[in-house]
Design a protein around this motif. Structure first.
Motif, PDB file in Angstrom:
ATOM      1  N   UNK A 110      62.348  29.113  61.141  1.00 35.92           N
ATOM      2  CA  UNK A 110      63.263  28.681  60.079  1.00 35.92           C
ATOM      3  C   UNK A 110      62.536  28.533  58.747  1.00 35.92           C
ATOM      4  N   UNK A 111      61.302  28.019  58.793  1.00 36.58           N
ATOM      5  CA  UNK A 111      60.533  27.830  57.561  1.00 36.58           C
ATOM      6  C   UNK A 111      60.173  29.152  56.896  1.00 36.58           C
ATOM      7  N   UNK A 112      59.965  30.181  57.698  1.00 38.70           N
ATOM      8  CA  UNK A 112      59.489  31.445  57.152  1.00 38.70           C
ATOM      9  C   UNK A 112      60.581  32.497  56.993  1.00 38.70           C
ATOM     10  N   UNK A 113      61.813  32.147  57.286  1.00 33.68           N
ATOM     11  CA  UNK A 113      62.868  33.152  57.176  1.00 33.68           C
ATOM     12  C   UNK A 113      63.432  33.173  55.766  1.00 33.68           C
ATOM     13  N   UNK A 114      63.936  34.301  55.407  1.00 30.67           N
ATOM     14  CA  UNK A 114      64.517  34.456  54.084  1.00 30.67           C
ATOM     15  C   UNK A 114      64.211  35.836  53.539  1.00 30.67           C
ATOM     16  N   UNK A 115      64.693  36.077  52.342  1.00 30.40           N
ATOM     17  CA  UNK A 115      64.534  37.407  51.765  1.00 30.40           C
ATOM     18  C   UNK A 115      63.095  37.699  51.340  1.00 30.40           C
ATOM     19  N   UNK A 116      62.235  36.695  51.361  1.00 24.97           N
ATOM     20  CA  UNK A 116      60.827  36.908  51.019  1.00 24.97           C
ATOM     21  C   UNK A 116      59.931  36.545  52.202  1.00 24.97           C
ATOM     22  N   UNK A 117      60.419  36.825  53.419  1.00 32.19           N
ATOM     23  CA  UNK A 117      59.698  36.382  54.608  1.00 32.19           C
ATOM     24  C   UNK A 117      58.310  36.994  54.739  1.00 32.19           C
ATOM     25  N   UNK A 118      58.091  38.227  54.274  1.00 32.97           N
ATOM     26  CA  UNK A 118      56.750  38.810  54.359  1.00 32.97           C
ATOM     27  C   UNK A 118      55.761  38.055  53.473  1.00 32.97           C
ATOM     28  N   UNK A 119      56.191  37.664  52.282  1.00 37.89           N
ATOM     29  CA  UNK A 119      55.318  36.894  51.391  1.00 37.89           C
ATOM     30  C   UNK A 119      55.035  35.519  51.987  1.00 37.89           C
ATOM     31  N   UNK A 120      56.025  34.934  52.610  1.00 34.84           N
ATOM     32  CA  UNK A 120      55.845  33.620  53.244  1.00 34.84           C
ATOM     33  C   UNK A 120      54.877  33.717  54.417  1.00 34.84           C
ATOM     34  N   UNK A 121      54.983  34.787  55.200  1.00 39.07           N
ATOM     35  CA  UNK A 121      54.080  34.992  56.321  1.00 39.07           C
ATOM     36  C   UNK A 121      52.648  35.172  55.816  1.00 39.07           C
ATOM     37  N   UNK A 122      52.478  35.918  54.733  1.00 41.26           N
ATOM     38  CA  UNK A 122      51.148  36.104  54.146  1.00 41.26           C
ATOM     39  C   UNK A 122      50.589  34.771  53.661  1.00 41.26           C
ATOM     40  N   UNK A 123      51.438  33.947  53.063  1.00 36.82           N
ATOM     41  CA  UNK A 123      50.991  32.628  52.601  1.00 36.82           C
ATOM     42  C   UNK A 123      50.561  31.769  53.786  1.00 36.82           C
ATOM     43  N   UNK A 124      51.317  31.816  54.883  1.00 37.15           N
ATOM     44  CA  UNK A 124      50.962  31.061  56.083  1.00 37.15           C
ATOM     45  C   UNK A 124      49.636  31.564  56.650  1.00 37.15           C
ATOM     46  N   UNK A 125      49.434  32.872  56.657  1.00 36.81           N
ATOM     47  CA  UNK A 125      48.169  33.445  57.136  1.00 36.81           C
ATOM     48  C   UNK A 125      47.002  32.940  56.285  1.00 36.81           C
ATOM     49  N   UNK A 126      47.199  32.852  54.969  1.00 37.10           N
ATOM     50  CA  UNK A 126      46.135  32.315  54.098  1.00 37.10           C
ATOM     51  C   UNK A 126      45.855  30.854  54.422  1.00 37.10           C
ATOM     52  N   UNK A 127      46.895  30.098  54.763  1.00 32.98           N
ATOM     53  CA  UNK A 127      46.711  28.694  55.140  1.00 32.98           C
ATOM     54  C   UNK A 127      45.877  28.575  56.410  1.00 32.98           C
ATOM     55  N   UNK A 128      46.074  29.512  57.328  1.00 34.59           N
ATOM     56  CA  UNK A 128      45.345  29.484  58.599  1.00 34.59           C
ATOM     57  C   UNK A 128      43.878  29.844  58.423  1.00 34.59           C
ATOM     58  N   UNK A 129      43.611  30.858  57.638  1.00 33.53           N
ATOM     59  CA  UNK A 129      42.242  31.359  57.512  1.00 33.53           C
ATOM     60  C   UNK A 129      41.440  30.595  56.452  1.00 33.53           C
ATOM     61  N   UNK A 130      42.151  29.930  55.540  1.00 32.64           N
ATOM     62  CA  UNK A 130      41.516  29.089  54.514  1.00 32.64           C
ATOM     63  C   UNK A 130      42.223  27.730  54.483  1.00 32.64           C
ATOM     64  N   UNK A 131      42.011  26.909  55.514  1.00 29.00           N
ATOM     65  CA  UNK A 131      42.707  25.620  55.585  1.00 29.00           C
ATOM     66  C   UNK A 131      42.436  24.764  54.341  1.00 29.00           C
ATOM     67  N   UNK A 132      43.483  24.096  53.885  1.00 31.13           N
ATOM     68  CA  UNK A 132      43.391  23.304  52.660  1.00 31.13           C
ATOM     69  C   UNK A 132      42.244  22.307  52.704  1.00 31.13           C
ATOM     70  N   UNK A 133      42.103  21.588  53.819  1.00 32.56           N
ATOM     71  CA  UNK A 133      41.063  20.559  53.867  1.00 32.56           C
ATOM     72  C   UNK A 133      39.661  21.168  53.784  1.00 32.56           C
ATOM     73  N   UNK A 134      39.487  22.374  54.304  1.00 33.09           N
ATOM     74  CA  UNK A 134      38.176  23.025  54.228  1.00 33.09           C
ATOM     75  C   UNK A 134      37.896  23.559  52.823  1.00 33.09           C
ATOM     76  N   UNK A 135      38.924  24.081  52.176  1.00 31.54           N
ATOM     77  CA  UNK A 135      38.748  24.549  50.798  1.00 31.54           C
ATOM     78  C   UNK A 135      38.417  23.364  49.901  1.00 31.54           C
ATOM     79  N   UNK A 136      39.148  22.281  50.078  1.00 29.02           N
ATOM     80  CA  UNK A 136      38.920  21.092  49.235  1.00 29.02           C
ATOM     81  C   UNK A 136      37.602  20.402  49.552  1.00 29.02           C
TER      82      UNK A 136
END
Length: 145
Positions: free
Chosen positions: A85-111
């Motif tokens: 539900x969070x990733x569905x919509x007309x821009x779902x590919x961009x949302x999936x790419x954003x989620x992938x970036x969150x996984x490979x570059x976790x916010x707490x590790x970047x910070x």
């Protein structure tokens, strides 16, 4: 509208579930050795070269991160967290790419990087991702680059 805070929380939960504490995030191992009630094991040796985008030194890792994100979304684990539900919509590919970036570059590790190390080049090297993805992730986290 995409709920980035909720996606960040899910990405953080997944990183903690796999007990990952520092970069680079072992995307390949996560795909090959999922925890209980997650996705089926993925044999990455069967992936074609065409799948692993070869646009640069770390591009294959981003391809694997997107593959991991898709597996998470389609899994019972992801479904229980409302990812489809969070990733569905007309821009779902961009949302999936954003989620992938969150996984490979976790916010707490970047910070956790020193402020001077929060540049696209340094993040790229620490997390083994293409510089353009590191730059985009810094933007998503509101970090100056």
């Amino acid at each position: 509208m995409i709920d980035t805070n909720q996606l960040e929380a899910i990405a953080t939960e997944l990183i903690h579930t796999f007990e990952i504490t520092s970069p680079p995030v072992p995307i390949e191992i996560m795909l090959q050795r999922p925890k209980a009630d997650m996705w089926d094991e993925v044999d990455i040796t069967e992936l074609s070269v065409g799948f692993l985008k070869t646009g640069g030194h770390f591009s294959p890792r981003m391809s694997l991160a997107r593959l991991l994100a898709r597996h998470i979304v389609q899994s019972d684990w992801g479904e229980a967290r409302g990812l489809s539900d969070l990733l569905k919509g007309d821009r779902d590919q961009e949302r999936l790419k954003a989620f992938a970036r969150m996984l490979i570059m976790p916010a707490e590790m970047v910070r956790a990087l020193s402020p001077g190390a929060r540049t696209a080049l340094t993040v790229s090297m620490h997390f083994e991702v293409p510089e353009e993805d590191a730059h985009q992730r810094l933007i998503e986290l509101g970090e100056p680059d």
